[in-house]
Design an enzyme around this catalytic site. Structure first.
Site, PDB file in Angstrom:
ATOM      1  N   ARG A  59       0.829  -1.209   0.000  1.00  0.00           N
ATOM      2  CA  ARG A  59       0.000   0.000   0.000  1.00  0.00           C
ATOM      3  C   ARG A  59       0.867   1.265   0.000  1.00  0.00           C
ATOM      4  O   ARG A  59       0.519   2.271  -0.621  1.00  0.00           O
ATOM      5  CB  ARG A  59      -0.906  -0.001   1.230  1.00  0.00           C
ATOM      6  CG  ARG A  59      -1.932   1.106   1.209  1.00  0.00           C
ATOM      7  CD  ARG A  59      -3.009   0.839   2.244  1.00  0.00           C
ATOM      8  NE  ARG A  59      -4.068   1.821   2.172  1.00  0.00           N
ATOM      9  CZ  ARG A  59      -4.444   2.572   3.207  1.00  0.00           C
ATOM     10  NH1 ARG A  59      -3.822   2.452   4.365  1.00  0.00           N
ATOM     11  NH2 ARG A  59      -5.421   3.437   3.072  1.00  0.00           N
ATOM     12  N   HIS A  63       0.552   4.466  -2.566  1.00  0.00           N
ATOM     13  CA  HIS A  63       0.378   5.854  -2.117  1.00  0.00           C
ATOM     14  C   HIS A  63       1.555   6.725  -2.538  1.00  0.00           C
ATOM     15  O   HIS A  63       1.386   7.898  -2.845  1.00  0.00           O
ATOM     16  CB  HIS A  63       0.187   5.902  -0.598  1.00  0.00           C
ATOM     17  CG  HIS A  63      -1.190   5.487  -0.175  1.00  0.00           C
ATOM     18  ND1 HIS A  63      -1.839   6.007   0.923  1.00  0.00           N
ATOM     19  CD2 HIS A  63      -2.043   4.596  -0.713  1.00  0.00           C
ATOM     20  CE1 HIS A  63      -3.032   5.451   1.026  1.00  0.00           C
ATOM     21  NE2 HIS A  63      -3.181   4.589   0.068  1.00  0.00           N
ATOM     22  N   ASN A  91      -3.617  10.163   4.777  1.00  0.00           N
ATOM     23  CA  ASN A  91      -2.644   9.071   4.628  1.00  0.00           C
ATOM     24  C   ASN A  91      -3.310   7.719   4.898  1.00  0.00           C
ATOM     25  O   ASN A  91      -2.710   6.682   4.694  1.00  0.00           O
ATOM     26  CB  ASN A  91      -1.414   9.277   5.533  1.00  0.00           C
ATOM     27  CG  ASN A  91      -1.771   9.229   7.012  1.00  0.00           C
ATOM     28  OD1 ASN A  91      -2.750   8.632   7.421  1.00  0.00           O
ATOM     29  ND2 ASN A  91      -0.941   9.857   7.818  1.00  0.00           N
ATOM     30  N   HIS A 193      -6.386  -5.602  -2.513  1.00  0.00           N
ATOM     31  CA  HIS A 193      -7.264  -5.743  -1.353  1.00  0.00           C
ATOM     32  C   HIS A 193      -7.555  -7.211  -1.025  1.00  0.00           C
ATOM     33  O   HIS A 193      -8.399  -7.490  -0.188  1.00  0.00           O
ATOM     34  CB  HIS A 193      -8.555  -4.948  -1.554  1.00  0.00           C
ATOM     35  CG  HIS A 193      -8.319  -3.457  -1.527  1.00  0.00           C
ATOM     36  ND1 HIS A 193      -9.281  -2.537  -1.828  1.00  0.00           N
ATOM     37  CD2 HIS A 193      -7.208  -2.737  -1.224  1.00  0.00           C
ATOM     38  CE1 HIS A 193      -8.780  -1.313  -1.712  1.00  0.00           C
ATOM     39  NE2 HIS A 193      -7.515  -1.409  -1.355  1.00  0.00           N
TER      40      HIS A 193
HETATM   41  C1  HEM Z   1      -8.867   1.493  -6.325  1.00  0.00           C
HETATM   42  C2  HEM Z   1      -8.941   2.389  -5.371  1.00  0.00           C
HETATM   43  C3  HEM Z   1      -8.509   2.134  -3.950  1.00  0.00           C
HETATM   44  C4  HEM Z   1      -9.169   2.567  -2.842  1.00  0.00           C
HETATM   45  C5  HEM Z   1     -10.448   3.387  -2.824  1.00  0.00           C
HETATM   46  C6  HEM Z   1      -8.451   2.069  -1.694  1.00  0.00           C
HETATM   47  C7  HEM Z   1      -8.805   2.305  -0.383  1.00  0.00           C
HETATM   48  C8  HEM Z   1      -8.283   1.638   0.709  1.00  0.00           C
HETATM   49  C9  HEM Z   1      -8.765   1.767   2.062  1.00  0.00           C
HETATM   50  C10 HEM Z   1      -9.876   2.697   2.508  1.00  0.00           C
HETATM   51  C11 HEM Z   1      -8.057   0.900   2.842  1.00  0.00           C
HETATM   52  C12 HEM Z   1      -8.224   0.639   4.340  1.00  0.00           C
HETATM   53  C13 HEM Z   1      -7.259   1.473   5.114  1.00  0.00           C
HETATM   54  C14 HEM Z   1      -7.485   1.346   6.606  1.00  0.00           C
HETATM   55  O1  HEM Z   1      -8.617   1.453   7.063  1.00  0.00           O
HETATM   56  O2  HEM Z   1      -6.489   1.141   7.328  1.00  0.00           O
HETATM   57  C15 HEM Z   1      -7.121   0.232   1.968  1.00  0.00           C
HETATM   58  C16 HEM Z   1      -6.212  -0.714   2.375  1.00  0.00           C
HETATM   59  C17 HEM Z   1      -5.256  -1.265   1.552  1.00  0.00           C
HETATM   60  N1  HEM Z   1      -5.031  -0.941   0.237  1.00  0.00           N
HETATM   61 FE1  HEM Z   1      -6.221   0.157  -0.946  1.00  0.00          FE
HETATM   62  N2  HEM Z   1      -7.361   1.363  -2.118  1.00  0.00           N
HETATM   63  C18 HEM Z   1      -7.359   1.376  -3.494  1.00  0.00           C
HETATM   64  C19 HEM Z   1      -6.402   0.805  -4.305  1.00  0.00           C
HETATM   65  C20 HEM Z   1      -5.284   0.140  -3.831  1.00  0.00           C
HETATM   66  C21 HEM Z   1      -4.156  -0.236  -4.649  1.00  0.00           C
HETATM   67  C22 HEM Z   1      -4.014   0.076  -6.138  1.00  0.00           C
HETATM   68  C23 HEM Z   1      -3.281  -0.888  -3.836  1.00  0.00           C
HETATM   69  C24 HEM Z   1      -1.931  -1.464  -4.151  1.00  0.00           C
HETATM   70  C25 HEM Z   1      -1.549  -1.859  -5.350  1.00  0.00           C
HETATM   71  C26 HEM Z   1      -3.893  -0.939  -2.515  1.00  0.00           C
HETATM   72  C27 HEM Z   1      -3.373  -1.595  -1.434  1.00  0.00           C
HETATM   73  C28 HEM Z   1      -3.977  -1.679  -0.201  1.00  0.00           C
HETATM   74  C29 HEM Z   1      -3.525  -2.567   0.854  1.00  0.00           C
HETATM   75  C30 HEM Z   1      -2.400  -3.606   0.754  1.00  0.00           C
HETATM   76  C31 HEM Z   1      -4.320  -2.295   1.969  1.00  0.00           C
HETATM   77  C32 HEM Z   1      -4.221  -2.948   3.363  1.00  0.00           C
HETATM   78  C33 HEM Z   1      -3.306  -2.098   4.226  1.00  0.00           C
HETATM   79  C34 HEM Z   1      -2.949  -2.718   5.564  1.00  0.00           C
HETATM   80  O3  HEM Z   1      -3.437  -3.778   5.933  1.00  0.00           O
HETATM   81  O4  HEM Z   1      -2.120  -2.101   6.259  1.00  0.00           O
HETATM   82  N3  HEM Z   1      -5.092  -0.278  -2.558  1.00  0.00           N
HETATM   83  N4  HEM Z   1      -7.277   0.710   0.675  1.00  0.00           N
HETATM   84  C1  LIG Z   2      -1.410   9.844   9.472  1.00  0.00           C
HETATM   85  O1  LIG Z   2      -2.005  11.081   9.730  1.00  0.00           O
HETATM   86  C2  LIG Z   2      -2.458  11.233  11.049  1.00  0.00           C
HETATM   87  C3  LIG Z   2      -3.223  12.554  11.130  1.00  0.00           C
HETATM   88  O2  LIG Z   2      -2.521  13.623  10.557  1.00  0.00           O
HETATM   89  C4  LIG Z   2      -1.248  11.160  12.007  1.00  0.00           C
HETATM   90  O3  LIG Z   2      -1.661  11.301  13.337  1.00  0.00           O
HETATM   91  C5  LIG Z   2      -0.572   9.798  11.830  1.00  0.00           C
HETATM   92  O4  LIG Z   2       0.587   9.706  12.613  1.00  0.00           O
HETATM   93  C6  LIG Z   2      -0.210   9.559  10.365  1.00  0.00           C
HETATM   94  N1  LIG Z   2       0.260   8.188  10.173  1.00  0.00           N
HETATM   95  C7  LIG Z   2       1.483   7.887   9.735  1.00  0.00           C
HETATM   96  C8  LIG Z   2       1.791   6.437   9.585  1.00  0.00           C
HETATM   97  O5  LIG Z   2       2.313   8.713   9.456  1.00  0.00           O
END
Ligand code: HEM
Ligand SMILES: *[C@@H]1O[C@H](CO)[C@@H](O)[C@H](O)[C@H]1NC(C)=O
Ligand SMILES: *[C@@H]1O[C@H](CO)[C@@H](O)[C@H](O)[C@H]1NC(C)=O
Length: 325
Positions: A59, A63, A91, A193
């Site tokens: 992820r 980003h 973030n 995902h």
């Molecule tokens: C298509 C549009 C996308 C949206 C709207 C989106 C949105 C999100 C959101 C809202 C989360 C949950 C974050 C949280 O609550 O901690 C997430 C997690 C994640 N996303 Fe996406 N994402 C998108 C595309 C992608 C892409 C292109 C990748 C990588 C190639 C990616 C990789 C991940 C991964 C690996 C997680 C899990 C993170 C973790 O467990 O720490 N996402 N994403």
């Molecule tokens: C993401 O942003 C929040 C709010 O600005 C901050 O408190 C947090 O430390 C940030 N997370 C990382 C991994 O930098």
């Protein structure tokens, strides 16, 4: 005057094109010949400590590339004078283990005299993202390298650059297109995902008070909606997170698309890929064939890695990935 600025614009556009074509395989073959195995070993060691290495790193790469190009600007820490990208509220809770993976791999690379300060943090992140996919059982691929690290990182620059979980296919497609990525690339990359976690607030709108007359999003599987409600009760603590793929959360596979067919996509932006007739054929094809999916994913990751690549005076090689030189 107007012609001049048009020329300047065309020139700038051609530079962008050129620089994005400048990443290539084996870029470090004479500069730091063992860089790929050094990074892989560091990433594997980190992976053995915690699985979060995998989703966190993947992820982080996404980003990084979507905000200011793949230039490791996402890794820069804030200072007293500058709020960096990672501290933008958008973030979206990037896992600290992704950052730590890059810092550790950089230390391993720099421990080799020939390689010290010769390999960019942006390239280390691109290699690490490739490596975590393979560690989670996904395909491996030759990664293109030759990126420089960006010279700036600001929290303000993140706003509006990342897709939101509430996006529909039009919004997703246009945001990916703004980075030169196709609709197929978008559908393929969304399969990331299949790994990792989401906090409850990112999809709560789909299970509580969705809209008048429909308390639950009608495109959500009813059984799954009830499970989500029990894992994420109303007023749940903000730090509670759940697996995004309920079946194989630690395996990089095509289960993501099978989930969409069962209406078990977690976000609106996931499920929309099956509900929309333009993207449903890809979802069905990739649910059926992991081989076809793997090929599409590798191609899309490679194109993601070309977004906004910095070369020449646009960047440098950071000594410390978290600090601008
Ligand atoms: C298509 C549009 C996308 C949206 C709207 C989106 C949105 C999100 C959101 C809202 C989360 C949950 C974050 C949280 O609550 O901690 C997430 C997690 C994640 N996303 Fe996406 N994402 C998108 C595309 C992608 C892409 C292109 C990748 C990588 C190639 C990616 C990789 C991940 C991964 C690996 C997680 C899990 C993170 C973790 O467990 O720490 N996402 N994403
Ligand atoms: C993401 O942003 C929040 C709010 O600005 C901050 O408190 C947090 O430390 C940030 N997370 C990382 C991994 O930098
Ligand atoms: C809902 O999910 C279950 C598995 O949890 C599945 O068997 C069922 O077919 C799904 N329903 C629909 C409408 O896809």
């Amino acid at each position: 005057m107007r012609n001049l600025s048009l020329l300047t614009l065309l020139f700038a556009l051609s530079l962008t094109r050129l620089s994005s074509a400048q990443v290539r395989q084996n870029y470090y073959s004479s500069i730091c010949p063992n860089v790929e195995s050094i990074v892989r070993n560091a990433v594997t060691a980190k992976f053995q400590q915690t699985f979060v290495t995998v989703p966190g790193t993947l992820r982080l790469f996404f980003h990084d590339c979507f905000v200011n190009g793949c230039d490791a600007s996402v890794i820069v820490a804030s200072t007293a004078n500058n709020k960096a990208e990672k501290d933008n509220p958008d973030n979206l809770s990037l896992a600290g283990d992704g950052f730590d993976t890059v810092i550790k791999a950089k230390a391993a690379v720099d421990a080799v005299a020939q390689c010290r300060n010769k390999v960019s943090c942006a390239d280390i992140l691109a290699m690490a993202a490739r490596d975590v996919i393979a560690l989670a059982g996904g395909p491996s691929y030759a990664v293109e390298l030759g990126r420089l690290d960006g010279l700036s990182s600001t929290a303000a620059s993140v706003t509006g650059k990342l897709p939101q979980p509430t996006f529909d296919v039009n919004q997703l497609t246009s945001m990916f297109a703004s980075h030169g990525l196709s609709q197929a690339d978008m559908v393929a990359l969304s399969a990331a995902h299949t790994l990792g976690f989401s906090h409850c607030n990112r999809f709560a709108n789909r299970i509580y008070n969705f809209k008048p007359g429909a308390p639950i999003d009608p495109t959500l599987n009813k059984t799954y909606a009830a499970q989500l409600q029990s894992m994420c009760p109303k007023n749940v603590a903000a730090d509670i997170a759940i697996n995004m793929d309920p079946f194989t959360p630690r395996t990089f596979d095509n289960q993501y698309y099978k989930n969409l067919q069962m209406r078990m996509g977690l976000f609106t932006s996931d499920q929309a890929l099956f509900e929309d007739s333009r993207t449903r054929p890809a979802v069905n094809a990739w649910a059926q064939s992991s081989d076809t999916f793997n090929k599409a994913f590798i191609a899309a990751m490679t194109r993601l890695g070309r977004v906004g690549v910095k070369t020449g005076s646009q960047g440098n090689i950071r000594r410390d990935c978290a600090v601008l030189n």
